[in-house]
Scaffold this motif. Structure first.
Motif, PDB file in Angstrom:
ATOM      1  N   LYS A 144     -32.589 -30.894 113.444  1.00  0.00           N
ATOM      2  CA  LYS A 144     -32.638 -29.868 114.486  1.00  0.00           C
ATOM      3  C   LYS A 144     -31.358 -29.851 115.316  1.00  0.00           C
ATOM      4  O   LYS A 144     -30.943 -28.804 115.808  1.00  0.00           O
ATOM      5  N   THR A 145     -30.754 -31.001 115.465  1.00  0.00           N
ATOM      6  CA  THR A 145     -29.515 -31.091 116.224  1.00  0.00           C
ATOM      7  C   THR A 145     -28.417 -30.231 115.601  1.00  0.00           C
ATOM      8  O   THR A 145     -27.569 -29.672 116.294  1.00  0.00           O
ATOM      9  N   PHE A 146     -28.446 -30.100 114.283  1.00  0.00           N
ATOM     10  CA  PHE A 146     -27.412 -29.355 113.568  1.00  0.00           C
ATOM     11  C   PHE A 146     -27.876 -27.964 113.133  1.00  0.00           C
ATOM     12  O   PHE A 146     -27.163 -27.273 112.411  1.00  0.00           O
ATOM     13  N   ASP A 147     -29.042 -27.579 113.588  1.00  0.00           N
ATOM     14  CA  ASP A 147     -29.577 -26.256 113.235  1.00  0.00           C
ATOM     15  C   ASP A 147     -29.063 -25.232 114.249  1.00  0.00           C
ATOM     16  O   ASP A 147     -29.754 -24.865 115.203  1.00  0.00           O
ATOM     17  N   GLY A 169     -34.562 -23.345 111.154  1.00  0.00           N
ATOM     18  CA  GLY A 169     -35.159 -24.329 110.260  1.00  0.00           C
ATOM     19  C   GLY A 169     -34.355 -24.613 109.013  1.00  0.00           C
ATOM     20  O   GLY A 169     -34.828 -25.311 108.116  1.00  0.00           O
ATOM     21  N   ARG A 170     -33.116 -24.087 108.970  1.00  0.00           N
ATOM     22  CA  ARG A 170     -32.276 -24.281 107.777  1.00  0.00           C
ATOM     23  C   ARG A 170     -30.903 -24.838 108.176  1.00  0.00           C
ATOM     24  O   ARG A 170     -30.401 -24.579 109.268  1.00  0.00           O
ATOM     25  N   ILE A 171     -30.326 -25.598 107.247  1.00  0.00           N
ATOM     26  CA  ILE A 171     -28.987 -26.163 107.446  1.00  0.00           C
ATOM     27  C   ILE A 171     -28.161 -25.887 106.202  1.00  0.00           C
ATOM     28  O   ILE A 171     -28.641 -26.046 105.069  1.00  0.00           O
ATOM     29  N   ILE A 220     -23.356 -27.878 103.009  1.00  0.00           N
ATOM     30  CA  ILE A 220     -22.177 -28.681 103.365  1.00  0.00           C
ATOM     31  C   ILE A 220     -22.464 -29.560 104.573  1.00  0.00           C
ATOM     32  O   ILE A 220     -22.150 -30.758 104.593  1.00  0.00           O
ATOM     33  N   LYS A 221     -23.077 -28.981 105.590  1.00  0.00           N
ATOM     34  CA  LYS A 221     -23.405 -29.743 106.794  1.00  0.00           C
ATOM     35  C   LYS A 221     -24.490 -30.775 106.499  1.00  0.00           C
ATOM     36  O   LYS A 221     -24.481 -31.888 107.033  1.00  0.00           O
ATOM     37  N   PHE A 222     -25.417 -30.406 105.628  1.00  0.00           N
ATOM     38  CA  PHE A 222     -26.485 -31.327 105.232  1.00  0.00           C
ATOM     39  C   PHE A 222     -25.894 -32.588 104.593  1.00  0.00           C
ATOM     40  O   PHE A 222     -26.341 -33.705 104.862  1.00  0.00           O
ATOM     41  N   ARG A 223     -24.887 -32.387 103.758  1.00  0.00           N
ATOM     42  CA  ARG A 223     -24.231 -33.524 103.117  1.00  0.00           C
ATOM     43  C   ARG A 223     -23.601 -34.458 104.153  1.00  0.00           C
ATOM     44  O   ARG A 223     -23.669 -35.692 104.036  1.00  0.00           O
ATOM     45  N   GLN A 224     -22.968 -33.881 105.156  1.00  0.00           N
ATOM     46  CA  GLN A 224     -22.327 -34.684 106.202  1.00  0.00           C
ATOM     47  C   GLN A 224     -23.362 -35.512 106.953  1.00  0.00           C
ATOM     48  O   GLN A 224     -23.120 -36.686 107.282  1.00  0.00           O
ATOM     49  N   ILE A 225     -24.503 -34.906 107.230  1.00  0.00           N
ATOM     50  CA  ILE A 225     -25.563 -35.622 107.943  1.00  0.00           C
ATOM     51  C   ILE A 225     -26.078 -36.803 107.120  1.00  0.00           C
ATOM     52  O   ILE A 225     -26.210 -37.919 107.625  1.00  0.00           O
ATOM     53  N   MET A 226     -26.345 -36.546 105.850  1.00  0.00           N
ATOM     54  CA  MET A 226     -26.921 -37.590 105.005  1.00  0.00           C
ATOM     55  C   MET A 226     -25.936 -38.733 104.771  1.00  0.00           C
ATOM     56  O   MET A 226     -26.336 -39.892 104.668  1.00  0.00           O
ATOM     57  N   LYS A 227     -24.662 -38.407 104.701  1.00  0.00           N
ATOM     58  CA  LYS A 227     -23.659 -39.455 104.509  1.00  0.00           C
ATOM     59  C   LYS A 227     -23.443 -40.246 105.787  1.00  0.00           C
ATOM     60  O   LYS A 227     -23.353 -41.470 105.774  1.00  0.00           O
ATOM     61  N   ILE A 231     -30.580 -25.640 103.209  1.00  0.00           N
ATOM     62  CA  ILE A 231     -31.684 -26.574 103.033  1.00  0.00           C
ATOM     63  C   ILE A 231     -32.708 -26.337 104.139  1.00  0.00           C
ATOM     64  O   ILE A 231     -32.372 -26.400 105.328  1.00  0.00           O
ATOM     65  N   ASN A 232     -33.919 -26.048 103.745  1.00  0.00           N
ATOM     66  CA  ASN A 232     -35.015 -25.976 104.705  1.00  0.00           C
ATOM     67  C   ASN A 232     -35.438 -27.416 104.986  1.00  0.00           C
ATOM     68  O   ASN A 232     -36.078 -28.057 104.146  1.00  0.00           O
TER      69      ASN A 232
END
Length: 245
Positions: free
Chosen positions: A180-183, A188-190, A193-200, A234-235
């Motif tokens: 949610k911080t990056f939404d 409800g979606r990211i 590219i940003k999702f990858r940064q978060i997971m890493k 990504i939802n």
């Protein structure tokens, strides 16, 4: 020997009345002041800031705390380095990852004293997917920082914090809060590219591990995945449900 008319007699008064032994002594003294060309070129010193500015910014830290940085002078150029006091192997921090974390810390450590203020720490930790609100960051930093009033964060405390957060068992609520911080669109979606940064950054996953998770997500949802990652979203509610399933 007779001098020719007009020839001038030159007399040196430089050494008249001079004591030869004193002259020798002065030569020895002057030699003592001569240093090897490389004598001061390479020096290392541990630096502990005693400035009023440091105390004002990090008043909650003990005054007898060990120094956080050391300065090396090589070829008359000064270089500041952080003093590592934690075991990165024990913390599970790989060498290349350590260099990335160090570079990130340096971006926000403008005065290079090895300690970030709570505001600097907040901006830096946001880059790794931590909560964006300062009060939330205080709770996170408070778990590792010796500063219980200003919640400043030293370099070694930062490395420990990253390790601790990665070893925590992720839960649905925590993951949802991070996403949610990056939404930015609050829909409800990211973006992938940003999702990858978060997971890493937050979870400490390797790129190939993130790839597998994303592939599994698109299989799970049945959505089409574009080659251009900027077009994929990504939802995160469905992603978290997939992980918990």
């Amino acid at each position: 020997m007779e001098k020719n008319e007009g020839e001038k007699s030159v007399v040196s008064f430089k050494n008249i009345g001079r004591d030869d032994s004193k002259d020798e002594l002065e030569r020895e003294d002057s030699n003592d002041d001569i240093k090897s060309p490389n004598e001061d070129d390479n020096k290392t010193k541990v630096v502990k800031s005693t400035s009023n500015l440091f105390e004002a910014l990090h008043a909650g830290r003990p005054k007898d705390e060990e120094p956080h940085v050391k300065k090396t002078i090589k070829n008359k150029k000064e270089k500041t380095e952080y003093i590592l006091r934690v075991d990165t192997d024990e913390l599970g921090i790989a060498e290349d990852e350590f260099e990335d974390l160090q570079s990130l810390f340096q971006l926000f450590d403008h005065d290079m004293d090895g300690v970030l203020s709570i505001r600097e720490a907040c901006r830096m930790l946001n880059c790794l997917g931590f909560p964006s609100k300062e009060e939330q960051i205080k709770n996170v930093v408070g778990a590792v920082s010796i500063d219980k009033t200003g919640f400043s964060l030293s370099f070694n405390e930062f490395i420990s914090l990253v390790s601790i957060k990665r070893r925590e068992d992720p839960n649905q609520e925590a993951l949802m809060q991070v996403f949610k911080t990056f939404d930015d669109g609050d829909d409800g979606r990211i973006q992938e590219i940003k999702f990858r940064q978060i997971m890493k950054g937050q979870q400490g996953l390797e790129p190939d591990e993130v790839d597998l998770m994303i592939q599994e997500y698109f299989t799970f949802t049945g959505e089409n995945r574009e080659e251009d990652k900027s077009l994929n979203f990504i939802n995160y509610a469905e992603f978290v449900a997939m992980l918990q399933g």
